[in-house]
Design an enzyme around this catalytic site. Structure first.
Site, PDB file in Angstrom:
ATOM      1  N   HIS A  43       1.022  -1.224  -0.084  1.00 14.73           N
ATOM      2  CA  HIS A  43       0.261   0.362   0.063  1.00 14.73           C
ATOM      3  C   HIS A  43       1.137   1.419  -0.099  1.00 14.73           C
ATOM      4  O   HIS A  43       0.881   2.039   0.875  1.00 14.73           O
ATOM      5  CB  HIS A  43      -0.624  -0.100   1.207  1.00 14.73           C
ATOM      6  CG  HIS A  43      -2.098   1.161   1.118  1.00 14.73           C
ATOM      7  ND1 HIS A  43      -3.263   0.468   1.926  1.00 14.73           N
ATOM      8  CD2 HIS A  43      -2.258   2.259   0.975  1.00 14.73           C
ATOM      9  CE1 HIS A  43      -4.210   2.150   1.593  1.00 14.73           C
ATOM     10  NE2 HIS A  43      -3.167   2.622   0.584  1.00 14.73           N
ATOM     11  N   GLU A  70      -2.732  -1.135  -3.344  1.00 15.54           N
ATOM     12  CA  GLU A  70      -4.061  -0.558  -2.842  1.00 15.54           C
ATOM     13  C   GLU A  70      -3.430   0.748  -2.589  1.00 15.54           C
ATOM     14  O   GLU A  70      -1.982   1.421  -2.855  1.00 15.54           O
ATOM     15  CB  GLU A  70      -4.184  -1.846  -0.963  1.00 15.54           C
ATOM     16  CG  GLU A  70      -4.459  -3.258  -1.642  1.00 15.54           C
ATOM     17  CD  GLU A  70      -4.374  -3.098  -0.124  1.00 15.54           C
ATOM     18  OE1 GLU A  70      -4.485  -2.661   0.970  1.00 15.54           O
ATOM     19  OE2 GLU A  70      -5.385  -4.361  -0.575  1.00 15.54           O
ATOM     20  N   HIS A 190      -8.155  -5.961   6.421  1.00 17.03           N
ATOM     21  CA  HIS A 190      -8.068  -4.775   7.598  1.00 17.03           C
ATOM     22  C   HIS A 190      -8.510  -5.332   9.085  1.00 17.03           C
ATOM     23  O   HIS A 190      -9.404  -5.881   9.506  1.00 17.03           O
ATOM     24  CB  HIS A 190      -8.727  -3.789   7.428  1.00 17.03           C
ATOM     25  CG  HIS A 190      -8.571  -2.965   8.283  1.00 17.03           C
ATOM     26  ND1 HIS A 190      -7.442  -1.823   7.395  1.00 17.03           N
ATOM     27  CD2 HIS A 190      -8.528  -2.355   9.621  1.00 17.03           C
ATOM     28  CE1 HIS A 190      -7.586  -0.657   8.837  1.00 17.03           C
ATOM     29  NE2 HIS A 190      -7.543  -1.221   9.642  1.00 17.03           N
ATOM     30  N   ASP A 191      -7.762  -5.632   9.822  1.00 17.99           N
ATOM     31  CA  ASP A 191      -7.540  -6.120  11.091  1.00 17.99           C
ATOM     32  C   ASP A 191      -7.549  -7.557  11.188  1.00 17.99           C
ATOM     33  O   ASP A 191      -8.512  -8.111  12.188  1.00 17.99           O
ATOM     34  CB  ASP A 191      -8.424  -5.377  12.288  1.00 17.99           C
ATOM     35  CG  ASP A 191      -7.929  -3.709  12.375  1.00 17.99           C
ATOM     36  OD1 ASP A 191      -8.536  -2.876  12.286  1.00 17.99           O
ATOM     37  OD2 ASP A 191      -6.297  -3.950  12.201  1.00 17.99           O
ATOM     38  N   GLY A 213      -1.949  -8.348   6.929  1.00 18.26           N
ATOM     39  CA  GLY A 213      -0.263  -7.206   7.557  1.00 18.26           C
ATOM     40  C   GLY A 213      -0.474  -7.112   8.359  1.00 18.26           C
ATOM     41  O   GLY A 213       0.520  -7.732   9.479  1.00 18.26           O
TER      42      GLY A 213
END
Ligand code: DXP
Ligand SMILES: NCC(=O)COP(=O)(O)O
Length: 237
Positions: A43, A70, A190-191, A213
């Site tokens: 990202h 991203e 995400h999370d 990540g």
């Protein structure tokens, strides 16, 4: 099996902390793929706080699985993606100063803009995905942008998983069904972490890929990168 794309932003964060090349991001990516990752996600943010535009260029020849880039489609990002031509681009509507990605696209309001940007990437043969909140209306409207996939923004799932897993996952199941009903592929991220990923992958239909990540790198500090990647793969199989 749901594909695991490892987001390596935080390896770049550690590298940048000293201004040198330790850890070596490119070697880490090679190793992460050997450990079993089925994709690499980066990202490159406008301030290049972690992934730099140069990393994206360098990784093109390093990644042997799939490269997913991203970002918010500002002109410099669009130019970078068209230059690098990754396997997938994921469009995220976050502000330049956001501490992390924090919202999905309003695919109704921004339909025309997304159609224009996505058209450029599709013409270049790049698979497209757009980051959306768990809202079936947003998923259905995403089909009008021409995107190949949506990526479910899973922060709310991670936040509420510990108190009520069924309630936490419900909107994601509904949004994934809505996306599939209009012919879109479904990614998520995400999370997500070792504790919440297995339930999500079991409960959400049509899931093709998760990109993970922050938690993965943090978990690897204690459990080791190769071990953690294997643990995620086991939970996704
Ligand atoms: C879109 C998304 O939720 C993540 O891929 C994001 O890239 C995380 O960015 P940071 O690593 O800068 O928190
Ligand atoms: N698209 C989500 C991603 O790439 C990683 O998000 P996170 O696991 O760092 O929260």
């Amino acid at each position: 099996m749901v594909r695991l794309s490892v987001n390596v932003n935080k390896i770049a964060t550690l590298r940048n902390a000293r201004g040198g090349n330790v850890p070596d991001l490119l070697q880490a990516v090679r190793d992460i793929e050997v450990f079993g990752a089925q994709g690499i996600t980066i990202h490159p943010r406008p301030d290049e706080r972690h992934i730099r535009y140069r990393d994206a260029r360098d990784l093109k020849s390093v990644v042997g699985t799939e490269l997913n880039i991203e970002g918010n489609p500002i002109p410099a990002f669009v130019d970078l993606v068209l230059e690098v031509a990754p396997d997938q681009v994921t469009l995220v509507p976050d502000a330049p100063d956001a501490i992390t990605s924090n919202a999905g696209w309003d695919t109704v309001r921004h339909r025309d803009f997304l159609q224009e940007v996505i058209g450029k990437f599709r013409d270049a043969g790049i698979r497209t995905s757009i980051f959306v909140d768990p809202d079936p209306q947003m998923a259905r409207a995403a089909a009008e942008t021409g995107t190949d996939r949506i990526e479910l923004y899973t922060e709310s799932y991670a936040t509420h998983y510990g108190t009520d897993p069924e309630a936490a996952v419900k909107p994601f199941r509904e949004t994934a069904e809505a996306a599939a009903s209009v012919g879109l592929g479904v990614n998520a991220g995400h999370d997500l972490n070792l504790d919440n990923i297995a339930f999500f992958a079991r409960q959400v239909p049509h899931l093709l890929e998760v990109s993970i990540g922050h938690a993965l790198i943090c978990e690897s500090l204690y459990l080791g990168l190769e071990n953690v990647i294997g643990m995620y793969k086991n939970r996704l199989s």
